[in-house]
Design a protein around this motif. Structure first.
Motif, PDB file in Angstrom:
ATOM      1  N   SER A   1       2.004  -2.765 -14.406  1.00  0.00           N
ATOM      2  CA  SER A   1       1.028  -1.831 -13.852  1.00  0.00           C
ATOM      3  C   SER A   1       0.050  -2.567 -12.929  1.00  0.00           C
ATOM      4  CB  SER A   1       0.246  -1.145 -14.971  1.00  0.00           C
ATOM      5  OG  SER A   1      -0.756  -0.326 -14.421  1.00  0.00           O
TER       6      SER A   1
ATOM      7  N   ARG B   1       0.836  -1.209   0.000  1.00  0.00           N
ATOM      8  CA  ARG B   1       0.000   0.000   0.000  1.00  0.00           C
ATOM      9  C   ARG B   1       0.864   1.249   0.000  1.00  0.00           C
ATOM     10  NH1 ARG B   1      -5.227  -1.419   3.834  1.00  0.00           N
ATOM     11  NH2 ARG B   1      -6.216  -2.789   2.294  1.00  0.00           N
TER      12      ARG B   1
ATOM     13  N   ARG C   1       2.482   1.565  -3.462  1.00  0.00           N
ATOM     14  CA  ARG C   1       1.537   2.002  -4.495  1.00  0.00           C
ATOM     15  C   ARG C   1       1.227   3.491  -4.386  1.00  0.00           C
ATOM     16  NH1 ARG C   1      -3.398  -2.006  -5.513  1.00  0.00           N
ATOM     17  NH2 ARG C   1      -3.532  -0.757  -7.430  1.00  0.00           N
ATOM     18  N   HIS C   2       1.414   4.086  -3.214  1.00  0.00           N
ATOM     19  CA  HIS C   2       1.228   5.540  -3.095  1.00  0.00           C
ATOM     20  C   HIS C   2       2.316   6.274  -3.870  1.00  0.00           C
ATOM     21  CE1 HIS C   2      -2.193   5.829  -0.464  1.00  0.00           C
ATOM     22  NE2 HIS C   2      -1.666   4.956   0.373  1.00  0.00           N
TER      23      HIS C   2
ATOM     24  N   ARG D   1      -2.577  -0.684 -11.828  1.00  0.00           N
ATOM     25  CA  ARG D   1      -3.746   0.195 -11.900  1.00  0.00           C
ATOM     26  C   ARG D   1      -5.009  -0.649 -12.015  1.00  0.00           C
ATOM     27  NH1 ARG D   1      -0.396   3.641 -13.101  1.00  0.00           N
ATOM     28  NH2 ARG D   1      -0.320   5.738 -13.776  1.00  0.00           N
TER      29      ARG D   1
ATOM     30  N   ARG E   1       4.149   4.722  -6.496  1.00  0.00           N
ATOM     31  CA  ARG E   1       4.094   4.293  -7.903  1.00  0.00           C
ATOM     32  C   ARG E   1       3.176   3.073  -7.979  1.00  0.00           C
ATOM     33  NH1 ARG E   1       9.340   3.211 -11.733  1.00  0.00           N
ATOM     34  NH2 ARG E   1       8.127   2.734 -13.581  1.00  0.00           N
ATOM     35  N   ASP E   2       2.238   3.094  -8.887  1.00  0.00           N
ATOM     36  CA  ASP E   2       1.232   2.037  -8.971  1.00  0.00           C
ATOM     37  C   ASP E   2       1.676   0.894  -9.889  1.00  0.00           C
ATOM     38  OD1 ASP E   2      -1.108   0.901  -8.133  1.00  0.00           O
ATOM     39  OD2 ASP E   2      -2.406   2.036  -9.485  1.00  0.00           O
TER      40      ASP E   2
END
Length: 173
Positions: free
Chosen positions: A62, A47, A50-51, A64, A53-54
């Motif tokens: 990716s 988590r 992902r803040h 996303r 870079r996703d």
């Protein structure tokens, strides 16, 4: 954000598969992204990653729109790891037994009892300080009332003398 080696009975025997590739510690609350990649990470680690870079931190695919899912197979393997009690009581056992032990750990119970005793002592000391402050305030009021009463007696005696009632004035003390 994983489980540090100091908590493991034999950290060298833990497979690299059970370690988070972000924090390098033993996985805690393992999750993966079945629709995007099969890599497993600590929930908190991925988590935070992902803040920034996703993308998957390993292959940069990716993530996303991909949702994390608890990886119950990896969790089952983690549950079998032999760990130590974090309180230092000497207990060792399976990770999935840690919760039960933490409710009966003698050092943890002792620490909780000491904390409660300290709180009780603090509350007692606060109550004593509050009582002493109230007593001092009451003593001050008592002294003021005594002085006021004494002054009223003097004024009454003087008034009786001024009116010629010397015998009655002499009875006021």
């Amino acid at each position: 954000m994983g489980l540090g080696d100091e908590h493991l009975v034999d950290h060298e025997s833990v497979s690299a598969t059970l370690r988070c590739s972000i924090c390098t510690e033993v996985l805690v609350d393992p999750v993966s992204f079945p629709a995007a990649c099969q890599h497993v990470f600590c929930r908190l680690c991925i988590r935070q990653a992902r803040h920034r870079r996703d993308d998957c931190p390993i292959y940069r695919h990716s993530l996303r729109g991909a949702s994390e899912q608890a990886n119950i197979i990896v969790q089952s393997c983690l549950d079998e790891l032999q760990i130590r009690c974090g309180s230092g009581c000497g207990w060792t056992g399976r990770q999935d037994a840690k919760s039960a032990h933490s409710h009966s750990c003698p050092l943890k119970l002792l620490a909780e009892a000491r904390h409660l005793l300290a709180v009780t002592r603090t509350e007692r000391d606060d109550a004593i300080a509050q009582r002493d402050a109230m007593k001092a305030e009451l003593d001050t009021h008592k002294a003021k009332l005594a002085a006021t009463l004494q002054q009223a007696k003097i004024n009454m005696r003087d008034a009786l003398r001024d009116m010629g009632y010397h015998s009655q004035a002499s009875r006021i003390t």
